[in-house]
Every structure is written in C-alpha cells, then in structure tokens.
Design an enzyme around this catalytic site. Sequence first.
Site, PDB file in Angstrom:
ATOM      1  N   SER A   1       0.797  -1.232   0.000  1.00  0.00           N
ATOM      2  CA  SER A   1       0.000   0.000   0.000  1.00  0.00           C
ATOM      3  C   SER A   1       0.826   1.276   0.000  1.00  0.00           C
ATOM      4  CB  SER A   1      -0.909   0.013   1.237  1.00  0.00           C
ATOM      5  OG  SER A   1      -0.117   0.029   2.419  1.00  0.00           O
ATOM      6  N   LEU A   2       2.161   1.174  -0.130  1.00  0.00           N
ATOM      7  CA  LEU A   2       2.984   2.373  -0.086  1.00  0.00           C
ATOM      8  C   LEU A   2       2.794   3.229  -1.338  1.00  0.00           C
ATOM      9  CD1 LEU A   2       6.409   1.096   1.299  1.00  0.00           C
ATOM     10  CD2 LEU A   2       4.412   1.921   2.564  1.00  0.00           C
ATOM     11  N   CYS A   3       3.055   4.521  -1.197  1.00  0.00           N
ATOM     12  CA  CYS A   3       2.969   5.445  -2.329  1.00  0.00           C
ATOM     13  C   CYS A   3       4.244   5.374  -3.159  1.00  0.00           C
ATOM     14  CB  CYS A   3       2.718   6.870  -1.835  1.00  0.00           C
ATOM     15  SG  CYS A   3       1.149   7.039  -0.982  1.00  0.00           S
ATOM     16  N   GLU A   4       4.594   4.170  -3.564  1.00  0.00           N
ATOM     17  CA  GLU A   4       5.763   3.897  -4.399  1.00  0.00           C
ATOM     18  C   GLU A   4       5.406   2.773  -5.366  1.00  0.00           C
ATOM     19  OE1 GLU A   4       8.687   5.286  -4.691  1.00  0.00           O
ATOM     20  OE2 GLU A   4       8.589   6.682  -3.004  1.00  0.00           O
TER      21      GLU A   4
ATOM     22  N   ASN B   1       5.720   6.319   4.859  1.00  0.00           N
ATOM     23  CA  ASN B   1       4.269   6.519   4.882  1.00  0.00           C
ATOM     24  C   ASN B   1       3.659   6.297   6.262  1.00  0.00           C
ATOM     25  OD1 ASN B   1       3.294   5.306   1.551  1.00  0.00           O
ATOM     26  ND2 ASN B   1       4.128   7.252   2.185  1.00  0.00           N
TER      27      ASN B   1
END
Length: 412
Positions: A335-338, A375
């Site tokens: 779920s990371l913004c990566e 995050n």
Amino acid sequence: MKEPFISLETLEDICQDYPTPFHLYDEKGIREKARALNKAFSWNPGFKEYFAVKATPTPAILKILQEENCGVDCATEVELMMSKELGFKDIMFSSNNTPAHEYQYAKSIGATINLDAYEQITFLEEVIDLPDRLSLRYNPGGVFALGTEIMDHPQDSKFGMTKAQLYRGLSELKEKGVSSLGIHSFLASNTVTNDYYPELAKELFQLAVDIKNDLGISLDFINLSGGIGVNYRPEEVANDIAIIGQGVKKVYDAILAENGLDHIALYTELGRFMLAPHGHLITKVLHRKETYKKYVGVDASAVNLLRPAMYGSYHHITNLSNPEGSIEVVDVVGSLCENNDKFAKDRSLPQARPNDLLVIHDTGAHGFSMGYQYNGRLRSAEILLQENGQARLIRRAEVAEDYFATIRGYDF
C-alpha cells in the site's frame, strides 16, 4: 514448488491472536541448520560460526543460535550492545567507516575487531590501545568467477584492502605487538553453488601461505565470511553444507596442512544461509484491482520486506488458503505510495481472494531487519513457531506511539 513450514490450520490459529502481517520463524529448521553447519566443519578444531546479526537482529533468534554454539558478527555498536546483553562471548566486529566510540566499545566487551581499511590501523591506535587480537579484511579486486560464470566484481566493492595494504598492515601490527592475527574476505553474495566456499577458501589459504613465506607471519584464523546463499527460486537447487564443508577440507589439507599451517581456525558468517529459508512473511489479501493488468493488494508492504523493491529480488509466494485455485498472472503489491512496492510482478499464482493468507518465502534473513517506516507504516510483529508446535511472540508489532515517540515535545 516450495512448501511452507506451516499448515493452513496452524496459521489460521496463530492469526486469531496476532493480526497480519507478521514474520514467522521455524525454530526446528533454525536448529537443524546450525547443527548441520557445525557438523560440516567439525574437522576444524577451531571452527566457529559468527552469525551476521544484521540478517536477523532478534534476541529470541540469537539465543537459539547461541544455544547451538554460534557466535555473532556485528556491524554497529547497537548490535554489539545487544550481543553483550545476550551474553555472547564470541563476537566479531566487522564494520566500516567506524567512529572512535564504536571501536572503544568493541574492545571493552572483548570483540575481535575486523578492520576494513589499512588507514584505520593508525586511527585505531589513536583511540584505543591495540588489542592482542585483530583481523584485516582483504579485497583482491578484479572480477570473481567460477568457471565462465562471473559471480561478482570485488573491485567495485567499498569493503576491504588491497594485498599490498594487507601485507603492510599485518607487518605493522606484528611489530606493534598484536599477537593473534587473522584475515577476512567476502567475494560474492548469495551464491547458489557448492563450489563458492571451496574456491574462496583456496584463494585465502594460498594467501595465508604467501603471508607466511613473505612476511614470516603465521595467521591464527581465516574468516570465510558469508556468501553462501539460498534457493529463492523453486527451480534452484539448495546448497549442501556437508558437500561445502568437505570441499573446504580438501583445499585446507592440500594447501594449509601441506605448508605446516593446519593450526589455523576457520570462521564463517552465514546470516542468509542460516536464517532465510526458516522465515516466512505472512500477509493477508485485502483487495483486488484490474486496470491494464491484475493486482492483488495485501496488508504487507516493502516496509515489511524491502528486498523485492530495492533489488528486484524474487521471493516465492504460496497461497495457503487457495492452493488449488485457478492460475492467473498478477502483481502482488503493498500500500505504499511507491510503484516499486511489489512483492511479485507478472507472477502466475492460484487465484488470491480477499482474506486469503499468503506465505512469502525465505524472509528469515534481511527481511524484518531491513524494515522502515515510510508513509507511517509500522514494523510488524515477529513470531516463533517453536519445536513443540506452539507459537510465541518474540517481538511485538509497533503502534503509532512508537512512531511518535522520537518527535513528542518537538512541535508535536
């Protein structure tokens, strides 16, 4: 295919008490691996495994290895502190770009300092009285190959010193009264071949003979370091430590024993080999998504296992809840913004449904230990599957207040 060391029924019971994601370790497998290693090198009276703490810095795991007659290899002061508190006596300190206070602490607890650079000899002498026992890390440069296969490029590594520097260092330390000297070298990482260690040993054993002939110095120990890997991919054949041990013995007898150096003790530092296969990252499917490809979203992320995102590393995945499901090609993502937060890309897996439990294999080394908090995702729990079949919490999961603890009182 790779088989998990835990059944679905047992895992579901554990998940009743401990929410996913979490790292799970197999005590039985860890003990068997340590015993196999010690048996494989039992022909060398001074043999000692110095487990690389950086691979799995968890006290309960380290205590199991301690009970199996292993020492520890530390890279930082905090690892040294943990090892001392656990009562380890056999400690190697293999660091680089090391501050003075870490050398001072290492000496105070009796750790064997393994110097990474020739220039550090002068620095070490300025900050502590030279200990009676020291090791120097050797880098031969060039390219390391087995047959026609290039294994690694030592000349590109920041670690170790040249042969000329090694010679100067050993000579100077001997003149300064250091009575016990050894060498350490690491030429390739995660090799899946029984030939790596014997080939490394051959180079280092011949170097020990050269040191004796050229300098009149007889080494007391040779540290073969790490590099024996694991079969992350199911089609790869696992290393056989018994064969490796006999391979090293063959060159030991032919080179060291033939030159009157059969007193030299051998050390290893096998973090990955010792622990990786005996750890699973357990995660639950949260969501599915389909755009230009199919995505399976899980509750773990690169925070829990960085290797796939950082190196593009392969980790096998088993859908323990639906092993016979129809095969589909998916990306398994966190779920990371990566966008690199992916455990698998274009992987063929049995259909993964929301709430299915997935086992990500071979995470027992460099899994939890490389975790971070991007995050605001928090580090997971660690759980030991004991030999008696019972699960025991050996590190609790972080909570939000752990994350906030270092900023409380600073504009927060």
